[in-house]
Design a protein around this motif. Sequence first.
Motif, PDB file in Angstrom:
ATOM      1  N   ALA A 143       0.819  -1.210   0.000  1.00 46.75           N
ATOM      2  CA  ALA A 143       0.000   0.000   0.000  1.00 46.75           C
ATOM      3  C   ALA A 143       0.852   1.257   0.000  1.00 46.75           C
ATOM      4  O   ALA A 143       0.528   2.248   0.654  1.00 46.75           O
ATOM      5  N   ALA A 144       1.952   1.220  -0.713  1.00 45.86           N
ATOM      6  CA  ALA A 144       2.790   2.396  -0.892  1.00 45.86           C
ATOM      7  C   ALA A 144       3.406   2.339  -2.282  1.00 45.86           C
ATOM      8  O   ALA A 144       3.778   1.271  -2.760  1.00 45.86           O
ATOM      9  N   GLY A 145       3.483   3.478  -2.893  1.00 47.60           N
ATOM     10  CA  GLY A 145       4.096   3.575  -4.211  1.00 47.60           C
ATOM     11  C   GLY A 145       4.572   4.988  -4.431  1.00 47.60           C
ATOM     12  O   GLY A 145       4.232   5.909  -3.675  1.00 47.60           O
ATOM     13  N   ALA A 146       5.363   5.182  -5.476  1.00 45.17           N
ATOM     14  CA  ALA A 146       6.024   6.469  -5.678  1.00 45.17           C
ATOM     15  C   ALA A 146       5.790   6.986  -7.087  1.00 45.17           C
ATOM     16  O   ALA A 146       6.017   6.273  -8.072  1.00 45.17           O
ATOM     17  N   LEU A 147       5.343   8.224  -7.180  1.00 37.90           N
ATOM     18  CA  LEU A 147       5.329   8.969  -8.429  1.00 37.90           C
ATOM     19  C   LEU A 147       6.690   9.629  -8.572  1.00 37.90           C
ATOM     20  O   LEU A 147       7.077  10.452  -7.733  1.00 37.90           O
ATOM     21  N   ILE A 148       7.430   9.267  -9.588  1.00 37.67           N
ATOM     22  CA  ILE A 148       8.785   9.779  -9.740  1.00 37.67           C
ATOM     23  C   ILE A 148       8.918  10.568 -11.036  1.00 37.67           C
ATOM     24  O   ILE A 148       8.280  10.270 -12.044  1.00 37.67           O
ATOM     25  N   GLY A 149       9.746  11.602 -10.968  1.00 37.20           N
ATOM     26  CA  GLY A 149      10.050  12.399 -12.140  1.00 37.20           C
ATOM     27  C   GLY A 149      11.359  11.954 -12.759  1.00 37.20           C
ATOM     28  O   GLY A 149      11.764  10.793 -12.639  1.00 37.20           O
ATOM     29  N   GLU A 150      12.055  12.882 -13.393  1.00 38.48           N
ATOM     30  CA  GLU A 150      13.307  12.531 -14.048  1.00 38.48           C
ATOM     31  C   GLU A 150      14.388  12.158 -13.043  1.00 38.48           C
ATOM     32  O   GLU A 150      15.129  11.198 -13.235  1.00 38.48           O
ATOM     33  N   ARG A 151      14.473  12.914 -11.933  1.00 39.03           N
ATOM     34  CA  ARG A 151      15.564  12.707 -10.993  1.00 39.03           C
ATOM     35  C   ARG A 151      15.123  12.571  -9.535  1.00 39.03           C
ATOM     36  O   ARG A 151      15.931  12.237  -8.678  1.00 39.03           O
ATOM     37  N   VAL A 174       5.562  10.091  -0.983  1.00 34.62           N
ATOM     38  CA  VAL A 174       5.003   8.741  -0.881  1.00 34.62           C
ATOM     39  C   VAL A 174       3.968   8.741   0.249  1.00 34.62           C
ATOM     40  O   VAL A 174       4.309   8.886   1.423  1.00 34.62           O
ATOM     41  N   MET A 175       2.710   8.584  -0.105  1.00 31.69           N
ATOM     42  CA  MET A 175       1.620   8.736   0.857  1.00 31.69           C
ATOM     43  C   MET A 175       1.668   7.681   1.953  1.00 31.69           C
ATOM     44  O   MET A 175       1.953   6.509   1.692  1.00 31.69           O
ATOM     45  N   ASP A 176       1.393   8.091   3.185  1.00 31.18           N
ATOM     46  CA  ASP A 176       1.192   7.165   4.297  1.00 31.18           C
ATOM     47  C   ASP A 176      -0.179   6.515   4.130  1.00 31.18           C
ATOM     48  O   ASP A 176      -1.197   7.218   4.029  1.00 31.18           O
ATOM     49  N   GLY A 185       6.010   0.713  -7.521  1.00 30.34           N
ATOM     50  CA  GLY A 185       5.766   0.214  -6.173  1.00 30.34           C
ATOM     51  C   GLY A 185       6.892   0.638  -5.239  1.00 30.34           C
ATOM     52  O   GLY A 185       7.998   0.994  -5.671  1.00 30.34           O
ATOM     53  N   TYR A 186       6.618   0.582  -3.939  1.00 28.78           N
ATOM     54  CA  TYR A 186       7.595   1.102  -2.981  1.00 28.78           C
ATOM     55  C   TYR A 186       8.927   0.346  -3.007  1.00 28.78           C
ATOM     56  O   TYR A 186       9.989   0.961  -2.947  1.00 28.78           O
ATOM     57  N   PRO A 187       8.940  -1.000  -3.119  1.00 24.93           N
ATOM     58  CA  PRO A 187      10.251  -1.654  -3.242  1.00 24.93           C
ATOM     59  C   PRO A 187      11.015  -1.161  -4.461  1.00 24.93           C
ATOM     60  O   PRO A 187      12.241  -0.965  -4.417  1.00 24.93           O
ATOM     61  N   GLN A 188      10.280  -0.931  -5.562  1.00 26.61           N
ATOM     62  CA  GLN A 188      10.932  -0.526  -6.798  1.00 26.61           C
ATOM     63  C   GLN A 188      11.351   0.946  -6.778  1.00 26.61           C
ATOM     64  O   GLN A 188      12.197   1.362  -7.570  1.00 26.61           O
ATOM     65  N   TYR A 189      10.767   1.739  -5.867  1.00 28.85           N
ATOM     66  CA  TYR A 189      11.279   3.097  -5.674  1.00 28.85           C
ATOM     67  C   TYR A 189      12.733   3.047  -5.215  1.00 28.85           C
ATOM     68  O   TYR A 189      13.586   3.799  -5.700  1.00 28.85           O
ATOM     69  N   TRP A 190      13.018   2.143  -4.289  1.00 29.29           N
ATOM     70  CA  TRP A 190      14.379   2.054  -3.762  1.00 29.29           C
ATOM     71  C   TRP A 190      15.338   1.478  -4.809  1.00 29.29           C
ATOM     72  O   TRP A 190      16.503   1.875  -4.883  1.00 29.29           O
ATOM     73  N   THR A 191      14.844   0.568  -5.633  1.00 31.74           N
ATOM     74  CA  THR A 191      15.655   0.088  -6.754  1.00 31.74           C
ATOM     75  C   THR A 191      16.002   1.238  -7.689  1.00 31.74           C
ATOM     76  O   THR A 191      17.149   1.392  -8.129  1.00 31.74           O
ATOM     77  N   TRP A 192      14.988   2.048  -8.007  1.00 33.97           N
ATOM     78  CA  TRP A 192      15.209   3.214  -8.874  1.00 33.97           C
ATOM     79  C   TRP A 192      16.187   4.193  -8.237  1.00 33.97           C
ATOM     80  O   TRP A 192      17.059   4.745  -8.912  1.00 33.97           O
TER      81      TRP A 192
END
Length: 454
Positions: free
Chosen positions: A76-84, A90-92, A149-156
Amino acid sequence: MSQTVAVLDIGKTNVKLALFDEGRLLWEQAAPNCIRSGPPYPHEDVESSWNFFLDALREAARSHQIGAIVPTAHGAAGALIGERELAAPVMDYEFTGVDEIEPDYVKLRPPFSVSLSPKLPAGLNLGRQLAYQKWRCPDLFAKARYFVGYPQYWTWRLTGVAVSEVTTLGAHTDLWVPRRGQISSLVEALDIDHLLPPLRRAFDPLGPIKPEIAAVTGLAPETRVFCGIHDSNASLLPYLVSRQAPFTVLSTGTWVILMSVGLSLDQLDPRDDTLANVDVLGRPIACGRFMGGREYAIIAGGSGNPDLDAMERVIASGAMALPCFSGQGGPYAKAKGVIRGEVAARDRPALATLYCALVSDLMLTHMGATGGDLIVEGTFAGNPLFCRTLGALRPTQRVFAAEDAAGTARGAAMLAQWPPSYHIAEPVPVDPISIAGLDSYRKAWTAAVDMIAR
């Protein structure tokens, strides 16, 4: 070939860096996970977590040669990411402000029969978070290039590579159709299909760490980073490769997630907060969930494990804890938790243990998980009376305790060598126990619970 794997474990309560070599825990360090109040809404303090991980990696690299990094994070967490950088915080998932969009959101979300994702409170449906961000934070949303997804935010963050991954997309998000293995109609309805990067498997290597991270941490520039996984699914991995279905894993921490492998999906009912998650290979898994760790803490009012004498005193007194104490999760999330009767402070942990075992038993029954072994891993595995009470409530099933508080991280580390060629440690069988008065108490507790309006 043996290699040291660093796991970035981002839980709801704590963040942790843990090092493993062929399943053996070598080193770990943890810190509280912080939530910032806003604006524009309560959100994860990702920068504090990032700085913790950089410092911990730097310290770990002084004494260990780290060859791979795997992130795992709560659902239940995910990230909207831009270029950098992040396009939006990331919403609670405990942010209740998303409820204001429900009249519009309900028109778009697919039915449970398709998504196998029940309507959950606050932001526990990730699709609702995305709808809120698009409709209430349009300026931030417009900056997004990807949603991950939140795990993939950290990968990114580690590699600069943006990917999607199915264990996160399939975790009660409304965004996935588990039986078909594809994105749901909600993605098109929200017009966000362009934000979803290519789908990769949790055990896929995505590239080396960025040069600047190697320079800051002292890690080798060729250190590989793997796609990563939803934390409850990480807890399931050791048993997927070492046991035959059917079996159920109770992954316990802030949440208790009951994952039944080999069970039909036909008895899943959104009113019970039962649903389908998706495993690392894309297969739907029947699940139930309640916020057992938090409820335990509220009821127990302190620390320490109870003993059998305390449990029998609670049963003899007739005192009961009735759901729900967390305000979210489980069949009775809308009910206000109450303790009926008098319980001495020293016996509150026994009452909490009894409550969590009874709710687990009830949910397993509703799911139809009446056969196969039960494996308790995580926090409650360290409470012997919980495991033994669960065994007493379900005498036709064998209960095992995974004597490992690092079960989620250990499972995630397996992704760096999937499937693992090394031996997977077996959980410990729990000795059967007889608890005086338990059967009568369960009948009375169940009758009381049945009076609670869902």
